[in-house]
Design an enzyme around this catalytic site. Structure first.
Site, PDB file in Angstrom:
ATOM      1  CB  SER A   1      -1.025   0.108   1.131  1.00 20.36           C
ATOM      2  OG  SER A   1      -0.275   0.314   2.589  1.00 20.36           O
TER       3      SER A   1
ATOM      4  CE  LYS B   1      -2.733   2.072   4.266  1.00 31.43           C
ATOM      5  NZ  LYS B   1      -2.033   0.976   4.617  1.00 31.43           N
TER       6      LYS B   1
END
Length: 146
Positions: free
Chosen positions: A67, A104
């Protein structure tokens, strides 16, 4: 609201390792024309000394997944994470979200907090009051295998 958990997450603690360091040649390795070998001076180098600013608040963790490939964080990379740094907009953070750890990019705006992946195949996550959410630390460095 951005939170820091006070209990340390022990993945690998730099203080527990021997700080002998590896051999370091104190000269630039030319990526252009070769440099004369006699210009090399040898000493010891500890990556902890280079990459860790606050040993008591720093830990290492390995990336799992794709990701964050757009930010240069690839599967199996080793992250250096500093818990003493203040989380803020656009920083890359290791977070605990609803029972799982994730890494993230933080997006903080008037509407709230978002966890933004750096891969278009993954959705942006909006943090709400319903989430069990804690920011464990800010990524300061990444160590890659080649």
């Amino acid at each position: 609201m951005l939170l820091h958990k006070s209990d340390p997450l022990t993945i690998f603690n730099p203080e527990e390792s021997e700080n002998l360091g590896a051999v370091f040649y104190d000269t630039g390795i030319s990526a252009g024309f070769p440099a004369p070998a006699e210009d090399f001076s040898q000493q010891r180098l500890s990556l902890d000394n280079e990459l860790v600013k606050n040993k008591e608040a720093t830990f290492y963790a390995r990336v799992s997944g794709q990701s964050m490939i757009g930010a240069g964080l690839d599967d199996n990379d080793l992250l250096v994470i500093d818990r003493s740094l203040q989380p803020s907009h656009n920083k890359i953070a290791v977070c605990f979200l609803d029972g799982e750890f994730t890494v993230k990019r933080l997006k903080v705006d008037n509407e709230g907090i978002w966890l933004k992946p750096e891969n278009p195949n993954y959705p942006i996550i909006r943090i709400t009051d319903a989430n069990d959410f804690v920011i464990w630390g800010i990524v300061t460095n990444v160590i890659k295998k080649v």
